[in-house]
Every structure is written in structure tokens, then in C-alpha cells.
Design a protein around this motif. Structure first.
Motif, short mmCIF file in Angstrom:
data_model
loop_
_atom_site.label_atom_id
_atom_site.label_comp_id
_atom_site.label_asym_id
_atom_site.label_seq_id
_atom_site.Cartn_x
_atom_site.Cartn_y
_atom_site.Cartn_z
N ASP A 66 36.42 39.02 46.99
CA ASP A 66 37.63 39.79 46.72
C ASP A 66 38.81 39.21 47.50
O ASP A 66 39.96 39.44 47.15
N ASP A 93 44.01 33.92 41.76
CA ASP A 93 44.91 34.97 42.23
C ASP A 93 44.26 35.81 43.32
O ASP A 93 44.81 36.82 43.75
N THR A 94 43.07 35.41 43.76
CA THR A 94 42.36 36.13 44.81
C THR A 94 43.19 36.11 46.08
O THR A 94 43.67 35.05 46.49
N PRO A 95 43.41 37.27 46.71
CA PRO A 95 44.18 37.29 47.96
C PRO A 95 43.55 36.37 49.00
O PRO A 95 42.32 36.31 49.13
N CYS A 125 50.64 32.38 50.93
CA CYS A 125 49.79 33.36 51.61
C CYS A 125 50.28 33.57 53.04
O CYS A 125 51.16 32.87 53.52
N GLU A 149 45.40 43.47 51.77
CA GLU A 149 45.87 42.70 50.61
C GLU A 149 44.92 42.88 49.43
O GLU A 149 45.36 43.00 48.29
N VAL A 150 43.61 42.87 49.69
CA VAL A 150 42.62 43.05 48.63
C VAL A 150 42.79 44.43 48.00
O VAL A 150 42.81 44.56 46.77
N SER A 153 45.89 44.57 45.90
CA SER A 153 45.68 43.80 44.67
C SER A 153 44.85 44.60 43.67
O SER A 153 45.15 44.60 42.47
N LYS A 154 43.83 45.29 44.16
CA LYS A 154 42.99 46.11 43.27
C LYS A 154 43.78 47.28 42.69
O LYS A 154 43.63 47.60 41.52
N LYS A 156 47.02 47.36 42.18
CA LYS A 156 47.95 46.76 41.22
C LYS A 156 47.21 46.39 39.93
O LYS A 156 47.70 46.63 38.83
N SER A 157 46.01 45.85 40.05
CA SER A 157 45.22 45.46 38.90
C SER A 157 44.81 46.68 38.07
O SER A 157 44.88 46.66 36.85
#
Length: 184
Positions: A66, A93-95, A125, A149-150, A153-154, A156-157
Motif C-alpha cells: 500500500d 501511484d503507490t504512496p 514524494c 499518506e496511504v 490515498s485510499k 481519495k480512491s
């Protein structure tokens, strides 16, 4: 080759510093920690290249992870160059975060802070310099920041998935049927 990575991981997991490790094996670790007051289960894969030219299978790694910490030693230019080459294989695009370890050994520095900052800008980054030997809190902060950040990102996804499922700008109203929504 990269035993300083294991020192960083073990420092995060146990809060102890141990300087020497078998760096020829790939290891997985699990650790639960509080991040911003919420319990988070970290599953950490320490990839271990056997040679300077061997890179982990990037596509396999990106599917598993992730988030990615790309770690090099400020006292070993080869590790910095390795990270620069390895990142080219990780088009994702993985953090991720770039981390320079061993800042306690500034007298042996081969990679400047400026070089690390420039590489982080190229990778788009965050960048940190830490000492696994001296600063347990700095090391934990690196892992916690990547976790934040992970999670962002999740979120947002999930939001963009919901928008795609609902057709973009169509309003979503919980508990109302589609017949009650404005017609397009």
C-alpha cells in the motif's frame, strides 16, 4: 548490502537498535501501532537484493504494498544510486517516501541532503533524514507519515470510485431513491 534498512525496521518495531543483521534474507513483519490515535496494523516486507544490480520484482511489490519506503544510507553512494535505479522500475501511484538513514554518521557522509531532496522532488514524494541508531521517534514518524499518506490515498480512491459509480457530478443523497434526485 542493505543492513541499515533492517535496522530502521527493527527500530520501529521494537524501539531497540541492533546494528548487524543477515541482509541476505527477505523478511516480513507485522506490527500494530497507534497512528493519530487509531490502531493500524503494519505489514512490512523487507525486500533484500542479493546483488547491487538485482531489483525486487516491481510489479509484484506494487501489488502487495500500500506504500513504499525507499531507504538509502548517507554513508554509501551505491545505495543512493540503487534507489534511483529501482524507482525507475516502480512506475506507480503507490504512496512512497524517500528516507536517508545514518545521519548520525555525518563524518562519513557520501550523499548530501540536497541530493536526497532533489531525488525526492523527482520522485514527487516526501523526504526524511533519520538515524536508526539515535532517534526512535524520527523512525516511527517516517512509518506513521507513510501510513497517513496511504490512508489519504485510499480515502481519495474510494471517493473517486463512488463518483465514477454515480456518474461523476450526480448528487448522492443517502436514504433517498433515485426518483427523488434532480433529473439530468
Amino acid at each position: 548490502m542493505i543492513d541499515f534498512l533492517k535496522t530502521l525496521i527493527v527500530r520501529f518495531l521494537t524501539k531497540r537498535y541492533i546494528g548487524e543483521y543477515d541482509h541476505q534474507t527477505e523478511n516480513r513483519y507485522k506490527h500494530e501501532a497507534l497512528v493519530d490515535g487509531e490502531p493500524v496494523l503494519f505489514e512490512i516486507l523487507d525486500t533484500c537484493p542479493k546483488t547491487d544490480d538485482e531489483f525486487p520484482n516491481a510489479s509484484e511489490l506494487v501489488q502487495w504494498a500500500d506504500g513504499l519506503l525507499l531507504v538509502y544510507s548517507i554513508t554509501d553512494r551505491n545505495t543512493f544510486n540503487y534507489i534511483r535505479k529501482a524507482k525507475c522500475d516502480l512506475q506507480t501511484d503507490t504512496p512512497l517516501q524517500l528516507v536517508a538513514n545514518k545521519v548520525d554518521m555525518v563524518h562519513l557522509r557520501q550523499v548530501s541532503r540536497d541530493e536526497g531532496e532533489i531525488l525526492a522532488k523527482d520522485f514527487e514524494c516526501k523526504f526524511s533524514e533519520v538515524s536508526a541508531a539515535d532517534h526512535v521517534d524520527q523512525v516511527a514518524d517516517v512509518f506513521h507519515e507513510l501510513c497517513r499518506e496511504v490512508l489519504a490515498s485510499k480515502r481519495k480512491s474510494k471517493q473517486s470510485l463512488l463518483e465514477r459509480m454515480l456518474g461523476g457530478s450526480r448528487p448522492y443523497s443517502r436514504g433517498k431513491s433515485d426518483s427523488n434526485l434532480p433529473k439530468e
